[in-house]
Scaffold this motif. Structure first.
Motif, PDB file in Angstrom:
ATOM      1  N   PHE A 142      -7.953  -5.601  -4.503  1.00  0.00           N
ATOM      2  CA  PHE A 142      -7.073  -6.173  -3.487  1.00  0.00           C
ATOM      3  C   PHE A 142      -6.982  -5.260  -2.261  1.00  0.00           C
ATOM      4  O   PHE A 142      -6.939  -5.730  -1.127  1.00  0.00           O
ATOM      5  CB  PHE A 142      -5.668  -6.388  -4.055  1.00  0.00           C
ATOM      6  CG  PHE A 142      -5.575  -7.547  -5.002  1.00  0.00           C
ATOM      7  CD1 PHE A 142      -6.364  -8.666  -4.848  1.00  0.00           C
ATOM      8  CD2 PHE A 142      -4.680  -7.508  -6.060  1.00  0.00           C
ATOM      9  CE1 PHE A 142      -6.279  -9.723  -5.730  1.00  0.00           C
ATOM     10  CE2 PHE A 142      -4.578  -8.573  -6.943  1.00  0.00           C
ATOM     11  CZ  PHE A 142      -5.386  -9.687  -6.772  1.00  0.00           C
ATOM     12  N   ALA A 143      -6.928  -3.952  -2.503  1.00  0.00           N
ATOM     13  CA  ALA A 143      -6.727  -2.997  -1.418  1.00  0.00           C
ATOM     14  C   ALA A 143      -8.030  -2.553  -0.757  1.00  0.00           C
ATOM     15  O   ALA A 143      -8.030  -2.148   0.402  1.00  0.00           O
ATOM     16  CB  ALA A 143      -5.978  -1.766  -1.945  1.00  0.00           C
ATOM     17  N   LEU A 144      -9.122  -2.622  -1.498  1.00  0.00           N
ATOM     18  CA  LEU A 144     -10.400  -2.138  -0.981  1.00  0.00           C
ATOM     19  C   LEU A 144     -10.995  -3.127   0.017  1.00  0.00           C
ATOM     20  O   LEU A 144     -11.092  -4.319  -0.280  1.00  0.00           O
ATOM     21  CB  LEU A 144     -11.381  -1.930  -2.143  1.00  0.00           C
ATOM     22  CG  LEU A 144     -12.651  -1.143  -1.852  1.00  0.00           C
ATOM     23  CD1 LEU A 144     -12.322   0.302  -1.543  1.00  0.00           C
ATOM     24  CD2 LEU A 144     -13.603  -1.230  -3.045  1.00  0.00           C
ATOM     25  N   PRO A 145     -11.383  -2.673   1.223  1.00  0.00           N
ATOM     26  CA  PRO A 145     -12.048  -3.594   2.170  1.00  0.00           C
ATOM     27  C   PRO A 145     -13.305  -4.191   1.552  1.00  0.00           C
ATOM     28  O   PRO A 145     -14.060  -3.495   0.861  1.00  0.00           O
ATOM     29  CB  PRO A 145     -12.379  -2.681   3.361  1.00  0.00           C
ATOM     30  CG  PRO A 145     -11.412  -1.554   3.260  1.00  0.00           C
ATOM     31  CD  PRO A 145     -11.172  -1.342   1.787  1.00  0.00           C
ATOM     32  N   THR A 146     -13.520  -5.459   1.784  1.00  0.00           N
ATOM     33  CA  THR A 146     -14.654  -6.136   1.154  1.00  0.00           C
ATOM     34  C   THR A 146     -15.995  -5.558   1.591  1.00  0.00           C
ATOM     35  O   THR A 146     -16.943  -5.534   0.819  1.00  0.00           O
ATOM     36  CB  THR A 146     -14.610  -7.636   1.475  1.00  0.00           C
ATOM     37  OG1 THR A 146     -14.560  -7.813   2.909  1.00  0.00           O
ATOM     38  CG2 THR A 146     -13.384  -8.286   0.853  1.00  0.00           C
TER      39      THR A 146
END
Length: 281
Positions: free
Chosen positions: A110-114
């Protein structure tokens, strides 16, 4: 007697005051955020005419991109539904060292940039990567194939099932399982007849959320897919390509097709969830 029952029902339905204003604000909010943007997609796509629209819809490139997007998203959501249930079960039913750390890692996608996720997965599963190198010796290529796309979609969508199932597991009373064991039920019978029916609506909800999240994913997939038309090109990337070529009508036509198919599939999932809940009751 009828008057008494009717007044009782009205009183039951109006326990919390403010239904009119809250319902009105909810409809306005949904209209502004969902209905108007979605309607603009259909309005823009209708400008090209029905003949051109169906030419775009049934072109080989669009059909292949839709097949890859929906197929990999469905497969990723199915895998996450199985292993998400397993992870939620382990986190809720067992105590072990590092449990809090593992529970916190669940939310990392959820927090990690795609884009960071896509670059990391590509470096890991490329033919010269740590994992990709092992499969390459067996003649299996992961990156720049639908397999790599599925792995990326699994990564970015697996928290949905875990976080949906966990609260339901917490609410199940352990005394019910103990009572079933006292009545002679095996562990498998207890899980199949008592626990699983309680968890199925939550699992289906998590599956639907994971499927919807995977279907709209772009950032992580664009790196690991290779973006080869008719091979690894996903529908969101094809829409982006149309927009970069200033073919706004063509892009919105593909978007409209995705919206219709997605709505039908999510409707089927919701009906199945409703049927499962009522059957359990």
């Amino acid at each position: 007697m009828n008057l008494t029952i009717r007044s009782f029902k009205l009183k039951q339905q109006s326990v919390i005051p403010g239904f009119g204003i809250t319902m009105g604000l909810s409809l306005v909010y949904i209209t502004l955020l969902v209905l108007i943007p979605v309607s603009m997609v259909f309005l823009n796509s209708s400008s090209i005419g029905s003949a051109k629209f169906w030419d775009i819809a049934f072109s080989e490139r669009v059909l292949t991109a839709l097949k890859i997007s929906f197929g990999t998203s469905f497969l990723a959501a199915t895998i996450n539904a199985i292993f998400g249930l397993l992870i939620a079960w382990v986190l809720e039913r067992y105590t072990f060292p590092g449990k809090k750390i593992i529970d916190g890692l669940i939310d990392l996608p959820f927090a990690l940039p795609t884009a960071v996720a896509g670059i990391s997965l590509t470096a890991l599963y490329a033919q010269n990567g740590w994992i990709g190198k092992l499969f390459a010796t067996m003649g299996v290529k992961i990156s720049y194939t639908p397999i790599g796309i599925t792995i990326a979609l699994i990564f970015i969508s697996f928290p949905f099932v875990v976080r949906t199932v966990q609260p339901v597991l917490q609410s199940i009373d352990l005394e019910v399982e103990e009572a079933a064991a006292c009545l002679g039920a095996t562990r498998f019978q207890t899980f199949r007849k008592i626990i699983l029916p309680e968890l199925m609506p939550a699992v289906i909800t998590g599956f639907a959320l994971a499927f919807a999240r995977a279907l709209g994913e772009y950032g992580s997939v664009v790196f690991i897919s290779g973006n080869m038309p008719l091979k690894t090109e996903i529908a969101p990337l094809l829409i982006r390509t149309k927009l970069e070529q200033y073919d706004y009508a063509g892009g919105t036509a593909i978007a409209a097709i995705m919206l219709v198919i997605s709505f039908i599939m999510l409707l089927i999932i919701n009906v199945f969830q409703w049927w499962t809940s009522n059957r359990h009751r």
